[in-house]
Write a protein that holds these residues in place. Sequence first.
Motif, short mmCIF file in Angstrom:
data_model
loop_
_atom_site.label_atom_id
_atom_site.label_comp_id
_atom_site.label_asym_id
_atom_site.label_seq_id
_atom_site.Cartn_x
_atom_site.Cartn_y
_atom_site.Cartn_z
N GLU A 589 0.88 -1.29 0.03
CA GLU A 589 -0.10 -0.03 0.27
C GLU A 589 0.92 1.26 -0.10
O GLU A 589 0.30 2.12 -0.58
N LEU A 590 2.15 1.32 0.71
CA LEU A 590 2.79 2.44 0.80
C LEU A 590 3.87 2.54 -0.30
O LEU A 590 4.43 3.68 -0.51
N GLN A 699 3.11 9.08 1.92
CA GLN A 699 2.67 7.64 1.39
C GLN A 699 1.33 7.21 2.51
O GLN A 699 0.53 6.47 1.89
N PHE A 703 -2.30 6.42 1.31
CA PHE A 703 -2.98 5.30 1.78
C PHE A 703 -4.34 5.41 2.32
O PHE A 703 -5.52 4.80 1.98
N ARG A 706 -6.94 6.78 -0.14
CA ARG A 706 -7.59 5.92 -1.10
C ARG A 706 -8.43 5.08 -0.25
O ARG A 706 -9.52 4.76 -0.88
N THR A 707 -8.10 4.75 0.70
CA THR A 707 -8.99 3.89 1.94
C THR A 707 -10.59 4.58 1.84
O THR A 707 -11.53 4.03 1.57
#
Length: 726
Positions: A589-590, A699, A703, A706-707
Amino acid sequence: MEKEHDRWPRPGLRDVTGGLIGGAVALAYAFSYAALLFPWQYPGLLSLALGLALVNAAVGALWLALRSQLPFAVAGPDGNTTSILAGMTAAVAGSVSTAVQGPNLLALVMATTVLCGVLFLVLGTARLGSAVRFIPYPVIGGFLASTGWLIATGGLRVVTDFPVPGVWMLWLSTRVRDPLVMTTIALGLLYVVILRRWRHPAVMPGVLVGTAAVLILALKLLAIPVENARADGWLFDAGVAATWSPPWAQDWSALQWQPLLVQWVDMLAVVAVAVITLLLSSSGLEVMARRDISFDRELREHGWLNLAIAACGGYLSIVSVGRSAVLLESGVTSRLAGVISGLVCLAAIWLSPWLLGWLPRPVLAGFLLYIGMLLLHEWVIVARSRLTRSDWLLVIVILGTTAMVGFTVAVLAGILASCLNFALSYSRLGVVQHDLDGTGIRSSVQRPARHRDMLSRHGAAIRVIVLRGVIFFGTASTVLDRVRGFLQAPAGPIERDLVLDFSHVDSADSSAALTFTKIAQLAAANQVRLVVCGLGRGTEAAFAQAGPGVVIRASLDLALDEAEEGLLLSQGLDPQVSEESLAGWLSRELGGEQHWTALEPYLERRQLRSGETLMTQGDPSDDGLYLIEHGRLAVRLPHQGRGQRLASLMGGTLVGEMALYDRAPRSANVVAERKSVVWGLSRAGMERLHATAPETAIQVHAFIMRTMAERLRLANSAIAALQRGA
């Protein structure tokens, strides 16, 4: 602008003047309905009918003047119910000997009055007055149009032998040239023109007295002796006096029960029409008076009123909009006007021989014809513009059935037609509120990325049908037609689930159960898992015979959770755990292991027992967000049951992320549903990460965004699917 009643005398004199005019109008209705109540072929019954009508008018006016919520309300004989009673009395009079007609007719009208009084009391006491509003409006219109027909034809029966339903057109072609009939029709049309043009309270009695005087003068000018005029039907018999008939003074030994019991269907029709008329009249008076009234109280008052009238020797009395409007438009200020109106009717019992002896039959017949024509115009002509075509045709069907067959059959036809019309209309509305699949709606479980991707690609294997309203055979079959293609599709490697949500369904009858049993059989034959949720008392029986293959769950969320788990299992994934380690998940994810390495020192590991609370609503949010390594957490609001969750979070997801961007207290409780391991990133830790590894901090923020965006997108997708409906 000066109101019409402002030109009347002072308030005290207005009450007296308005009461006298109201009494004269009430007498006109009482005499007319008395002539209608009993068959004209038996002139000896006229005095009995006159006594019933005058007691009705007198007690009705006095009672409401003292007890009604509206001080100007006046009750009396009602044309809608009297027209039905006239048909009943004609049938009974023709089936018993002339010598015992009186007691039997009295028993019939008084029993009907008592029945109506009792029902009024029951409805009013149980506060069920508003239930009458559920009667379909076109059925009410059909009944009232039919009573208009009965009143109009009853007016013709006052002067001639108007035939039974079905042959009246033949009669019209042969008897319309009869001078009595022609005069009656001419007077009825004249009353329509004058009384619709001039609405002053004194116009009606003035016009009736004037036309009566003109007819008597015409008889004089034509040199027709009074005796011949009476014999030819132009005048009533001389000396006809109202007969007061209290029940305790009657000889009931000659009572014949069989002819009376045959009328039970028509008695129920009178009761139904009486309730409808009372509530429609009360609504009209409420609008005229510009004030709210309790329909239940009016029902109770009319119940006691009609029991009192039956005991005093009268018959069914209902508040009249027209007669009440006379007092209102006269500018009355107290209940005195209603009392005076009642006393005028009471005095007429003793003055009836003089009043009726010189009142021409065509005057009363024409007045009844006028009342009937008003009702027919209202519900046949005017109603066409405010009813749909199907509703208006239902009014015409009921009216036509009354004219050609009879009112009793028309009542049954109206009820049957309204039931069919309701069933057809409701079936067109549909019981499917939403037709969705797993791509448009998800459970409240937040799953790992790989699980989410699998559900997005194969979510069509989960079909969700949200039902509503009342389900019967016709509407249940539409559900079967809608899901038949899904059920009969070839089976594949992916588990398919059909979810039927009944949480918005009020009831489902036994005929619907057969359709749902067929759906269950189709599902079993095609390897589709059938899940039913939201069943209540009114819907549980629909699946009593559906077989053991039907899965029943408490809520749609639980049903979707199981369906998603079944789909994941069919694809070789364990729905209970995340297959990625925390390091692998966050490195992906990062954007690389170096970011995980930079972030790990700022995370605080925490183990949770099943049932342990991680967050409490209202607590400070300084501890920031939590990354869930494995286990399962439930997000709940306080005071909600365990089955009502806002979300359920699995390993590979995060919770509490909003704490990094605001300092608001926690908005919900978060509790471990099973043993779980979480890693916390506090607001202070995030600030240190910004200082030591700014690229990693960026990052982490990406993340989180995005979630949050993915959750928002899923929520928008679900909202859009629900807004589209079925």
